[in-house]
Design a protein around this motif. Structure first.
Motif, PDB file in Angstrom:
ATOM      1  N   LEU A 152      -9.866   2.305  11.208  1.00 49.25           N
ATOM      2  CA  LEU A 152     -10.992   1.612  11.728  1.00 49.25           C
ATOM      3  C   LEU A 152     -11.213   0.389  10.900  1.00 49.25           C
ATOM      4  O   LEU A 152     -11.475   0.651   9.393  1.00 49.25           O
ATOM      5  CB  LEU A 152     -12.204   2.730  11.740  1.00 49.25           C
ATOM      6  N   ASP A 153     -10.854  -0.810  11.254  1.00 45.57           N
ATOM      7  CA  ASP A 153     -11.198  -2.043  10.741  1.00 45.57           C
ATOM      8  C   ASP A 153     -10.502  -1.761   9.022  1.00 45.57           C
ATOM      9  O   ASP A 153     -11.216  -1.994   8.011  1.00 45.57           O
ATOM     10  CB  ASP A 153     -12.529  -2.464  10.577  1.00 45.57           C
ATOM     11  N   PRO A 154      -9.030  -1.499   9.271  1.00 49.84           N
ATOM     12  CA  PRO A 154      -8.446  -1.330   8.096  1.00 49.84           C
ATOM     13  C   PRO A 154      -8.652  -2.401   6.970  1.00 49.84           C
ATOM     14  O   PRO A 154      -8.499  -3.361   7.359  1.00 49.84           O
ATOM     15  CB  PRO A 154      -6.950  -1.091   8.392  1.00 49.84           C
ATOM     16  N   VAL A 155      -8.504  -1.972   5.654  1.00 50.48           N
ATOM     17  CA  VAL A 155      -8.613  -3.019   4.816  1.00 50.48           C
ATOM     18  C   VAL A 155      -7.420  -3.003   3.612  1.00 50.48           C
ATOM     19  O   VAL A 155      -7.138  -1.861   3.372  1.00 50.48           O
ATOM     20  CB  VAL A 155      -9.767  -3.009   3.640  1.00 50.48           C
ATOM     21  N   LYS A 156      -6.577  -3.881   3.606  1.00 48.85           N
ATOM     22  CA  LYS A 156      -5.375  -4.075   2.619  1.00 48.85           C
ATOM     23  C   LYS A 156      -5.985  -4.255   1.296  1.00 48.85           C
ATOM     24  O   LYS A 156      -6.610  -5.471   1.094  1.00 48.85           O
ATOM     25  CB  LYS A 156      -4.344  -4.985   3.130  1.00 48.85           C
ATOM     26  N   SER A 157      -5.328  -3.576   0.426  1.00 48.93           N
ATOM     27  CA  SER A 157      -5.652  -3.903  -1.307  1.00 48.93           C
ATOM     28  C   SER A 157      -5.385  -5.231  -1.488  1.00 48.93           C
ATOM     29  O   SER A 157      -4.282  -5.660  -1.141  1.00 48.93           O
ATOM     30  CB  SER A 157      -5.305  -2.884  -2.169  1.00 48.93           C
ATOM     31  N   PHE A 158      -6.071  -5.622  -2.589  1.00 54.54           N
ATOM     32  CA  PHE A 158      -5.785  -6.888  -2.985  1.00 54.54           C
ATOM     33  C   PHE A 158      -4.434  -6.789  -3.781  1.00 54.54           C
ATOM     34  O   PHE A 158      -3.770  -7.830  -3.978  1.00 54.54           O
ATOM     35  CB  PHE A 158      -6.942  -7.609  -3.721  1.00 54.54           C
ATOM     36  N   LEU A 159      -4.453  -5.680  -4.516  1.00 54.63           N
ATOM     37  CA  LEU A 159      -3.347  -5.299  -5.416  1.00 54.63           C
ATOM     38  C   LEU A 159      -2.481  -4.491  -4.623  1.00 54.63           C
ATOM     39  O   LEU A 159      -2.827  -3.518  -3.994  1.00 54.63           O
ATOM     40  CB  LEU A 159      -3.961  -4.622  -6.518  1.00 54.63           C
ATOM     41  N   GLY A 160      -1.299  -4.432  -5.219  1.00 56.34           N
ATOM     42  CA  GLY A 160      -0.064  -3.446  -4.796  1.00 56.34           C
ATOM     43  C   GLY A 160       0.312  -3.368  -3.130  1.00 56.34           C
ATOM     44  O   GLY A 160      -0.168  -4.528  -2.511  1.00 56.34           O
ATOM     45  N   ASP A 161       1.093  -2.759  -2.468  1.00 50.81           N
ATOM     46  CA  ASP A 161       1.601  -2.801  -1.508  1.00 50.81           C
ATOM     47  C   ASP A 161       1.573  -1.563  -0.478  1.00 50.81           C
ATOM     48  O   ASP A 161       2.672  -1.235   0.090  1.00 50.81           O
ATOM     49  CB  ASP A 161       3.042  -3.543  -1.394  1.00 50.81           C
ATOM     50  N   ASN A 162       0.599  -0.666  -0.964  1.00 51.08           N
ATOM     51  CA  ASN A 162       0.248   0.534  -0.238  1.00 51.08           C
ATOM     52  C   ASN A 162       0.300   0.374   1.418  1.00 51.08           C
ATOM     53  O   ASN A 162       0.979   1.237   2.134  1.00 51.08           O
ATOM     54  CB  ASN A 162      -1.145   1.262  -0.750  1.00 51.08           C
ATOM     55  N   THR A 163      -0.360  -0.402   1.902  1.00 47.03           N
ATOM     56  CA  THR A 163      -0.648  -0.481   3.328  1.00 47.03           C
ATOM     57  C   THR A 163       0.753  -1.112   3.745  1.00 47.03           C
ATOM     58  O   THR A 163       1.094  -0.474   4.874  1.00 47.03           O
ATOM     59  CB  THR A 163      -1.582  -1.666   3.819  1.00 47.03           C
ATOM     60  N   ASP A 164       1.278  -2.045   3.254  1.00 49.87           N
ATOM     61  CA  ASP A 164       2.552  -2.329   3.767  1.00 49.87           C
ATOM     62  C   ASP A 164       3.930  -1.199   3.872  1.00 49.87           C
ATOM     63  O   ASP A 164       4.342  -1.208   4.873  1.00 49.87           O
ATOM     64  CB  ASP A 164       3.255  -3.522   2.958  1.00 49.87           C
ATOM     65  N   ARG A 165       4.124  -0.565   2.743  1.00 46.70           N
ATOM     66  CA  ARG A 165       4.927   0.467   2.558  1.00 46.70           C
ATOM     67  C   ARG A 165       4.624   1.506   3.684  1.00 46.70           C
ATOM     68  O   ARG A 165       5.358   2.219   4.251  1.00 46.70           O
ATOM     69  CB  ARG A 165       4.872   0.801   1.244  1.00 46.70           C
ATOM     70  N   ALA A 166       3.488   1.994   3.575  1.00 42.68           N
ATOM     71  CA  ALA A 166       3.024   3.073   4.437  1.00 42.68           C
ATOM     72  C   ALA A 166       3.232   2.842   5.874  1.00 42.68           C
ATOM     73  O   ALA A 166       3.976   3.550   6.677  1.00 42.68           O
ATOM     74  CB  ALA A 166       1.403   3.400   4.431  1.00 42.68           C
ATOM     75  N   LEU A 167       3.038   1.628   6.444  1.00 44.43           N
ATOM     76  CA  LEU A 167       3.109   1.147   7.914  1.00 44.43           C
ATOM     77  C   LEU A 167       4.686   0.914   8.152  1.00 44.43           C
ATOM     78  O   LEU A 167       5.014   1.446   9.245  1.00 44.43           O
ATOM     79  CB  LEU A 167       2.304   0.067   8.170  1.00 44.43           C
ATOM     80  N   ALA A 168       5.293   0.370   7.048  1.00 42.15           N
ATOM     81  CA  ALA A 168       6.640   0.279   7.635  1.00 42.15           C
ATOM     82  C   ALA A 168       7.266   1.705   7.653  1.00 42.15           C
ATOM     83  O   ALA A 168       8.298   1.800   8.474  1.00 42.15           O
ATOM     84  CB  ALA A 168       7.461  -0.450   6.274  1.00 42.15           C
ATOM     85  N   GLY A 169       6.896   2.631   6.791  1.00 44.65           N
ATOM     86  CA  GLY A 169       7.517   3.890   6.989  1.00 44.65           C
ATOM     87  C   GLY A 169       7.141   4.471   8.126  1.00 44.65           C
ATOM     88  O   GLY A 169       8.064   5.251   8.976  1.00 44.65           O
TER      89      GLY A 169
END
Length: 310
Positions: free
Chosen positions: A179-196
């Motif tokens: 729900l209106d996802p927010v990607k952190s300013f630091l790190g790549d948690n969102t990118d790595r999670a979605l890529a997996g």
């Protein structure tokens, strides 16, 4: 039935069951000790259809998602809504301000032990139920993760962690709603999670507001579109606010900084979030909830925009 009539039906049909609210606590390992946080449980009338983990966003608490949690419980789901810290120098935080991957791994462990009567989830629910004079059975086996704002990044990270570490628990995860996802300013948690997650068939859908300061200029939605190579990954509400997921549970801080929830957008978000969750648990597709071709029906606020994947 015409699209407008379908939308009106979906947005005005009210549940007949009523949830019970059970306030409780949850213990989560943090650095060298344990962190005790409040954790709200919402019990449906009758046997739960499944478990929903509902996670709030940055600088918020489970109280701001009470209306949405009640809607899920009224729809038949057992809802787990913890309040997680958003600033902690040890990294025990919801948002990736300093490396929080270890803390989120401990959150994931709550679900790997969900079938253990002595596990964190079971003991939290049992304690809350005793305080309310309720007797409960075991937790439902299958679960859907729903996260708002920074909570969307958290549930995506936990899902990917389960995929790579605990196949048995991953198999019980039926889908993600962001729900209106927010990607952190630091790190790549969102990118790595979605890529997996993109390497799997796990249903993962988002409901977004237009880019703003409160959703990091739409970076989370852009990440969903970039990393999920699927024809449809959700919808954007052109006049939506970051607080639409909170509805009437929002507060002065949220509304002042991130906009006032519009009742039509709140109803749209709720209809889609519950409808998608129902489909995830039933392994079904209800055409009205997917405004991408070939369906073409949008049970949403006027002008809702389908979001294609990458």
């Amino acid at each position: 039935m015409a699209a407008a009539a379908t939308a009106a039906l979906l947005l005005t049909t009210a549940p007949t069951a009523h949830a019970d609210f059970l306030p409780g606590t949850i213990e989560i390992p943090c650095a060298t000790g344990f962190l005790e946080r409040s954790a709200d449980w919402y019990l449906p009338l009758g046997t739960p259809r499944g478990l929903v983990w509902l996670q709030h966003g940055f600088a918020r608490s489970s109280a701001q998602l009470a209306d949405l949690a009640t809607a899920f419980a009224d729809d038949g789901y057992l809802v787990f809504a913890p309040s997680l810290p958003f600033f902690d120098l040890s990294g025990c935080t919801l948002q990736n301000l300093s490396d929080n991957t270890g803390f989120l791994a401990h959150i994931a462990a709550l679900f790997t032990t969900a079938d253990d009567p002595n596990g964190g989830l079971s003991t939290s629910l049992a304690s809350a139920a005793r305080s309310a004079g309720r007797t409960l059975s075991t937790l439902p086996a299958d679960v859907v993760f729903v996260g708002h704002s920074a909570g969307a990044e958290a549930v995506a990270f936990v899902a990917e962690h389960l995929r790579t570490t605990t196949p048995h628990t991953w198999a019980r995860l039926r889908g993600l709603v962001l729900l209106d996802p927010v990607k952190s300013f630091l790190g790549d948690n969102t990118d790595r999670a979605l890529a997996g997650i993109d390497t799997t068939t796990l249903p993962t859908l988002t409901i977004s507001a237009p880019p703003s300061a409160c959703n990091n200029l739409g970076a989370g939605t852009s990440a969903v579109q970039a990393h999920l190579h699927r024809p449809f990954v959700g919808v954007q509400l052109p006049h939506g606010a970051h607080t639409d997921a909170e509805g009437t549970s929002s507060d002065f801080l949220g509304e002042t900084l991130c906009g006032h929830p519009d009742p039509i957008n709140v109803a749209t978000l709720r209809t889609l979030a519950l409808g998608w969750t129902d489909d995830f648990f039933r392994s079904a597709i209800t055409p009205a909830y997917y405004p991408a071709a070939p369906f073409g029906v949008v049970p949403a606020a006027p002008g809702a925009i389908p979001l294609p994947g990458g």
